[in-house]
Design a protein around this motif. Structure first.
Motif: not given
Length: 446
Positions: A39-44, A436-439
């Motif tokens: 999984s990848r969750t991203m704030y852009y 960019r904040l990525i999990f």
């Protein structure tokens, strides 16, 4: 990961590198198979400092990936399968430009709620040579890179062969006929930025030769039909010093020229928005030199990239407008093999001379494994604009923090924070701050 069709014809040739026989001996289709859910969750966030439309969006993607082993026998066969679904986590309306590179747009110019992809690769192996036809998920070659700068990878449709028959030598060749961008479900043909016609024929080949244990030499050739042909030469040398020290030298040279109909109506290259000696045509020589000194957890890099005066640097892309329709995910939608491929800018216009530096620290050396930080700075000048004037400038400062949990039930869960600050004299991109904040998390169950 992409939904694509197999090419009608694959023209391939190539041979590659030798490794330990115990590492390459086939065991079986099932025994060597692996299945992973990731999984990848991203704030852009893209903050246009010149007053244009800002972009702020959050989304998550869930991917299933199956990689088989090879069947027994002289020729082994296998298959790789992948499927992906991406879901937007906020409305995005008002902060989702229709021409964006993060998520597909709906009819009201907001983001769609979700989208998906699926695809696979048929593969075969004989001795130490492997052939794959279908999706080429993450190529990592000087002339062909898949970008991982957004929620999902870009990938390509075609075929690739890699052989490792000769110890110390890896040769790779292939043909690509389509690409699926980082913000679209649909595969398309190939073009350059500014191109209005697809090309469905990108061929490449070359190799990496480990001349000594410290020195690797590279050569690759690539050709996008009716757009460009390109030669690449590279050399990487790592000098081990006393104690926990090393000095790395990385040299790269690209020589690119026009091919076929390039320059004619429909096949023009916009030279990255800069000057071109031959209007609409590819004509470029670019070299770079990078030097990295490492000691303990510290790494210090200095380098320079020089783009020739006659036209901008060129790399495989999807064009801006193809067959009369906008393709916002095309321009800049792929990565290229230079350090100047930064968070915001790419420092690739005609005449541009870019100096850059980077500092990296690995906290493993002080008892915090999994934590790394870096900061880099790029400054480009002598940029030639459309009129041929060569006094323009741009700069960018990028910062990055990565942390991967090392133990416990969330082992492997990774967090990445990236921030880029870009400024120019107004001749290139708009002044931009991007975050960019990525999990990321992957679980392997087979």
């Amino acid at each position: 990961m992409e939904r694509t069709t197999l090419p009608a014809a694959i023209i391939l040739a190539g041979f590659s590198l030798g490794v330990n026989a115990a590492e390459t001996k086939p065991h079986g289709f099932v025994e060597d198979s692996q299945a992973t859910v990731s999984s990848r969750t991203m704030y852009y966030s893209n903050d246009n400092r010149d007053g244009g439309l800002d972009q702020r969006e959050t989304a998550t993607a869930l991917k299933f990936n199956f990689v088989s082993g090879f069947t027994q026998g002289t020729v082994g066969f296998g298959v790789d399968l992948a499927s992906l679904v991406a879901v937007h986590l906020d409305g995005g309306k008002g902060h989702h430009p229709d021409a964006n590179t993060f998520f597909p747009s709906d009819s009201d110019a907001s983001s769609v709620h979700s989208w998906n992809r699926a695809g696979g690769t048929l593969k075969a192996r004989i001795s130490k040579t492997e052939l794959g036809i279908g999706n080429i998920f993450t190529p990592n070659l000087p002339v062909l890179l898949a970008t991982d700068s957004r929620l999902v990878y870009q990938n390509f449709g075609g075929g690739i062969v890699t052989s490792r028959e000769i110890d110390g030598l890896t040769l790779t060749a292939g043909k690509i006929d389509q690409s699926s961008g980082r913000a679209t479900s649909n595969p398309t043909g190939l073009a350059l930025a500014g191109g209005a016609k697809d090309s469905n024929d990108f061929r490449f080949g070359g190799g990496d030769w480990k001349a000594t244990k410290d020195l690797t030499l590279q050569y690759y050739f690539a050709r996008l039909e009716n757009y460009y042909k390109q030669n690449f030469f590279g050399a990487v040398h790592v000098l081990s010093l006393e104690g926990d020290q090393s000095f790395k030298t990385d040299l790269r040279y690209f020589d690119s020229d026009s091919d076929g109909k390039n320059g004619e109506v429909g096949y023009r290259f916009n030279n990255n928005g800069g000057y071109a000696k031959r209007a609409g045509e590819v004509d470029n020589k670019t070299w770079s030199a990078m030097f990295t000194y490492s000691i303990g957890g510290h790494a210090f890099m200095l380098g320079h990239v020089s783009v020739s005066d006659d036209g901008g640097f060129v790399w495989l892309n999807q064009g801006n407008v193809v067959d009369g329709r906008n393709r916002p995910e095309g321009n800049g939608g792929t990565a290229f093999y230079l350090f100047t491929d930064a968070i915001v800018g790419n420092f690739s216009r005609a005449g541009e001379q870019t100096n850059f530096g980077q500092y990296v620290y690995d906290f493993k050396k002080v008892g915090l494994p999994g934590l790394k930080t870096s900061i880099s700075y790029l400054s480009g000048d002598d940029i030639r604009d459309m009129g041929g004037r060569g006094d323009h400038k741009e700069w960018e400062r990028d910062m990055r923090v990565d942390y991967v949990i090392q133990t416990g039930p969330l082992k492997g869960f990774g967090t990445t924070l990236r921030h880029g600050t870009y400024r120019s004299d107004g001749s290139a991109l708009a002044d931009t701050d991007q975050t960019r904040l990525i999990f990321n998390y992957s679980y392997t169950f087979l």
